[in-house]
Structures are given as structure tokens and as C-alpha cells.
Design a protein around this motif. Sequence first.
Motif, PDB file in Angstrom:
ATOM      1  N   VAL A   1      10.432  -7.268   4.359  1.00  0.00           N
ATOM      2  CA  VAL A   1       9.177  -7.675   3.716  1.00  0.00           C
ATOM      3  C   VAL A   1       8.468  -6.450   3.157  1.00  0.00           C
ATOM      4  CG1 VAL A   1       6.849  -8.567   4.152  1.00  0.00           C
ATOM      5  CG2 VAL A   1       8.836  -9.764   5.077  1.00  0.00           C
ATOM      6  N   ALA A   2       8.303  -5.433   3.987  1.00  0.00           N
ATOM      7  CA  ALA A   2       7.610  -4.220   3.548  1.00  0.00           C
ATOM      8  C   ALA A   2       8.379  -3.547   2.411  1.00  0.00           C
ATOM      9  CB  ALA A   2       7.432  -3.262   4.724  1.00  0.00           C
ATOM     10  N   PHE A   3       9.698  -3.483   2.537  1.00  0.00           N
ATOM     11  CA  PHE A   3      10.483  -2.821   1.496  1.00  0.00           C
ATOM     12  C   PHE A   3      10.373  -3.565   0.167  1.00  0.00           C
ATOM     13  CE2 PHE A   3      14.159  -1.908  -1.064  1.00  0.00           C
ATOM     14  CZ  PHE A   3      14.223  -0.530  -1.000  1.00  0.00           C
ATOM     15  N   VAL A   4      10.598  -4.866   0.175  1.00  0.00           N
ATOM     16  CA  VAL A   4      10.572  -5.647  -1.067  1.00  0.00           C
ATOM     17  C   VAL A   4       9.169  -5.671  -1.665  1.00  0.00           C
ATOM     18  CG1 VAL A   4      10.874  -7.964  -2.039  1.00  0.00           C
ATOM     19  CG2 VAL A   4      12.602  -7.010  -0.510  1.00  0.00           C
ATOM     20  N   SER A   5       8.155  -5.859  -0.829  1.00  0.00           N
ATOM     21  CA  SER A   5       6.781  -5.852  -1.333  1.00  0.00           C
ATOM     22  C   SER A   5       6.451  -4.504  -1.984  1.00  0.00           C
ATOM     23  CB  SER A   5       5.783  -6.133  -0.203  1.00  0.00           C
ATOM     24  OG  SER A   5       5.961  -7.418   0.323  1.00  0.00           O
ATOM     25  N   GLY A   6       6.862  -3.437  -1.333  1.00  0.00           N
ATOM     26  CA  GLY A   6       6.615  -2.106  -1.885  1.00  0.00           C
ATOM     27  C   GLY A   6       7.403  -1.831  -3.145  1.00  0.00           C
ATOM     28  N   TRP A   7       8.650  -2.263  -3.160  1.00  0.00           N
ATOM     29  CA  TRP A   7       9.495  -2.052  -4.341  1.00  0.00           C
ATOM     30  C   TRP A   7       8.911  -2.801  -5.545  1.00  0.00           C
ATOM     31  CZ3 TRP A   7      12.381  -5.360  -7.403  1.00  0.00           C
ATOM     32  CH2 TRP A   7      13.235  -4.739  -8.318  1.00  0.00           C
ATOM     33  N   LEU A   8       8.510  -4.045  -5.328  1.00  0.00           N
ATOM     34  CA  LEU A   8       7.921  -4.812  -6.425  1.00  0.00           C
ATOM     35  C   LEU A   8       6.600  -4.208  -6.887  1.00  0.00           C
ATOM     36  CD1 LEU A   8       8.632  -8.528  -5.535  1.00  0.00           C
ATOM     37  CD2 LEU A   8       9.285  -7.327  -7.619  1.00  0.00           C
ATOM     38  N   MET A   9       5.793  -3.753  -5.956  1.00  0.00           N
ATOM     39  CA  MET A   9       4.514  -3.138  -6.326  1.00  0.00           C
ATOM     40  C   MET A   9       4.761  -1.898  -7.185  1.00  0.00           C
ATOM     41  SD  MET A   9       1.372  -3.867  -5.881  1.00  0.00           S
ATOM     42  CE  MET A   9      -0.235  -3.097  -6.020  1.00  0.00           C
ATOM     43  N   GLN A  10       5.787  -1.133  -6.834  1.00  0.00           N
ATOM     44  CA  GLN A  10       6.129   0.038  -7.640  1.00  0.00           C
ATOM     45  C   GLN A  10       6.660  -0.383  -9.012  1.00  0.00           C
ATOM     46  OE1 GLN A  10       8.622   1.497  -4.415  1.00  0.00           O
ATOM     47  NE2 GLN A  10       7.503   3.436  -4.432  1.00  0.00           N
TER      48      GLN A  10
ATOM     49  N   GLY B   1       7.732 -10.764  -1.078  1.00  0.00           N
ATOM     50  CA  GLY B   1       8.174 -10.163   0.177  1.00  0.00           C
ATOM     51  C   GLY B   1       7.773 -10.976   1.389  1.00  0.00           C
ATOM     52  N   GLY B   2       6.502 -11.392   1.421  1.00  0.00           N
ATOM     53  CA  GLY B   2       5.945 -12.016   2.608  1.00  0.00           C
ATOM     54  C   GLY B   2       6.256 -13.484   2.782  1.00  0.00           C
ATOM     55  N   ILE B   3       6.741 -14.135   1.755  1.00  0.00           N
ATOM     56  CA  ILE B   3       7.130 -15.537   1.904  1.00  0.00           C
ATOM     57  C   ILE B   3       8.619 -15.698   1.622  1.00  0.00           C
ATOM     58  CG2 ILE B   3       6.809 -17.898   1.052  1.00  0.00           C
ATOM     59  CD1 ILE B   3       3.831 -17.239   0.685  1.00  0.00           C
ATOM     60  N   VAL B   4       9.067 -15.343   0.440  1.00  0.00           N
ATOM     61  CA  VAL B   4      10.478 -15.562   0.075  1.00  0.00           C
ATOM     62  C   VAL B   4      11.416 -14.778   0.999  1.00  0.00           C
ATOM     63  CG1 VAL B   4      12.199 -15.341  -1.752  1.00  0.00           C
ATOM     64  CG2 VAL B   4       9.873 -16.076  -2.325  1.00  0.00           C
ATOM     65  N   VAL B   5      11.197 -13.474   1.092  1.00  0.00           N
ATOM     66  CA  VAL B   5      12.092 -12.628   1.903  1.00  0.00           C
ATOM     67  C   VAL B   5      11.912 -12.909   3.388  1.00  0.00           C
ATOM     68  CG1 VAL B   5      12.621 -10.235   2.542  1.00  0.00           C
ATOM     69  CG2 VAL B   5      12.259 -10.841   0.138  1.00  0.00           C
ATOM     70  N   MET B   6      10.658 -12.998   3.832  1.00  0.00           N
ATOM     71  CA  MET B   6      10.428 -13.219   5.261  1.00  0.00           C
ATOM     72  C   MET B   6      11.028 -14.541   5.731  1.00  0.00           C
ATOM     73  SD  MET B   6       7.037 -12.866   7.616  1.00  0.00           S
ATOM     74  CE  MET B   6       5.998 -13.816   6.545  1.00  0.00           C
TER      75      MET B   6
ATOM     76  N   MET C   1       0.804  -1.223   0.000  1.00  0.00           N
ATOM     77  CA  MET C   1       0.000   0.000   0.000  1.00  0.00           C
ATOM     78  C   MET C   1       0.841   1.278   0.000  1.00  0.00           C
ATOM     79  SD  MET C   1      -3.011  -1.185  -0.232  1.00  0.00           S
ATOM     80  CE  MET C   1      -3.998   0.260   0.070  1.00  0.00           C
ATOM     81  N   LEU C   2       1.946   1.278   0.753  1.00  0.00           N
ATOM     82  CA  LEU C   2       2.720   2.511   0.921  1.00  0.00           C
ATOM     83  C   LEU C   2       3.917   2.631  -0.008  1.00  0.00           C
ATOM     84  CD1 LEU C   2       2.865   2.819   4.821  1.00  0.00           C
ATOM     85  CD2 LEU C   2       1.321   3.979   3.230  1.00  0.00           C
ATOM     86  N   GLY C   3       4.390   1.532  -0.542  1.00  0.00           N
ATOM     87  CA  GLY C   3       5.621   1.553  -1.315  1.00  0.00           C
ATOM     88  C   GLY C   3       6.790   1.148  -0.433  1.00  0.00           C
ATOM     89  N   ALA C   4       7.946   1.052  -1.050  1.00  0.00           N
ATOM     90  CA  ALA C   4       9.124   0.480  -0.385  1.00  0.00           C
ATOM     91  C   ALA C   4       9.551   1.251   0.864  1.00  0.00           C
ATOM     92  CB  ALA C   4      10.279   0.386  -1.376  1.00  0.00           C
ATOM     93  N   TRP C   5       9.859   2.520   0.713  1.00  0.00           N
ATOM     94  CA  TRP C   5      10.445   3.265   1.826  1.00  0.00           C
ATOM     95  C   TRP C   5       9.446   3.554   2.933  1.00  0.00           C
ATOM     96  CZ3 TRP C   5      15.315   2.975   2.468  1.00  0.00           C
ATOM     97  CH2 TRP C   5      16.147   2.809   1.366  1.00  0.00           C
ATOM     98  N   ARG C   6       8.250   3.989   2.577  1.00  0.00           N
ATOM     99  CA  ARG C   6       7.253   4.280   3.615  1.00  0.00           C
ATOM    100  C   ARG C   6       6.825   2.999   4.327  1.00  0.00           C
ATOM    101  NH1 ARG C   6       4.951   8.542  -0.348  1.00  0.00           N
ATOM    102  NH2 ARG C   6       4.626   6.652  -1.529  1.00  0.00           N
ATOM    103  N   GLY C   7       6.674   1.910   3.574  1.00  0.00           N
ATOM    104  CA  GLY C   7       6.314   0.631   4.193  1.00  0.00           C
ATOM    105  C   GLY C   7       7.373   0.167   5.175  1.00  0.00           C
TER     106      GLY C   7
END
Length: 185
Positions: free
Chosen positions: A96-105, A123-128, A48-54
Motif C-alpha cells: 500500500v505504502a509503496f504503490v501510493s508513494g509511487w503513484l504520488m511521485q 494503494g489503500g483500496i485496490v492493492v490492500m 507523504m514519503l514516496g514509494a521506498w521510504r513509505g
Amino acid sequence: MKDRNLVQVALYAAIFAVLGLLPRFDLPFAAGVPITAQSMGAMLAGVMLGAWRGALAMVLLLFVVALGAPLLAGGRGGLGVFFTPSVGFIFGWIAVAFVSGWLMQALRKAPVFPAALISAVTGGIVVMYAFGIAGLALVGGLSLLDATKACLIFIPGDAIKAVLVALIAQTVARGLPEALLSRNA
């Protein structure tokens, strides 16, 4: 950082904390790592927020937890949580938040649901799990193979959480597209 960004970071840290109110499930064969809803909060913050904000939302949450606030599932808080078998997952939430946000962007041109699902799963499975398995092996005194085996039980639940995150992102994008900051960055 603009005031609006600060509010959004604090909001997603609060959403993450609220997910900690849901009961945790302790499994005797998971080496002391509980099943919680909070991993979904890290995926959601990134998508939802993107890499850095997440990632900042997760840093804020962990800072408040370190100060002693009982915001983790089961009412856990304080510095002691950083010395449990869950430590890899706990610190992994930032990544997790950073990678999920980066990929979403990176996938902003793709339809929201598949982009959010790919982002949340990566983010939530591989990275975590990379962080979680390493932390479990280190603090739990397990080999990497045994730590990996102990974590396999969590994957189906985290896959469901990733689908929920994608559904939430798609719903928000339909009703309030400007709230999906990772697509507007």
C-alpha cells in the motif's frame, strides 16, 4: 540512506503505531478482520514519503511488531499476528505504502488533492484488498468469493480514510511543501 530519511521513516512508523491506539471494531461477519485506523497510516506514509521510504516505514513497523511490541490496533503484537485472518492486510501495508508513494511521485505534476486521492485509493483500496482478500482466504479458510464478500464492509471506511489522506497531503503541501517528499523526489 541519509539521517533525515531515517528519521522520516521512523516518524511515519510511529504515526502508524499511534493510529493503533484508536479502538478497533470487530465485526462478527468479517471473518476475524477488525476495522482499524491503521490502513490510513500506510496510505499516508506512501503519499507523504514516496514509494521506498513509505514502504520502509511499514517494514520497520512490522519488524517491531514481530519483536513483540503491541503496536497494532487492540494492543496486538508478536509473531502470532502474522497467523491471523488479518495477515494479508498486515503484509499488504508495505505494498500500500509503496504503490501510493509511487503513484504520488508519478502524478507530481497534478494538483496535490486529486493526486493524493488517486494514490490513496489505488494503494489503500485496490492493492490492500488484493492482499487482504488473499490472506483472508488462505488463513481464514474461505473461498476467494467469500473472502471478497467479507471485505466489502471495509470499503466505505477506507474510502473516507483515502479522502482524509488527500486532505492532509493538500494541507501539508500548502503550509510546508518540502515535507511532501513524494512530490520532491
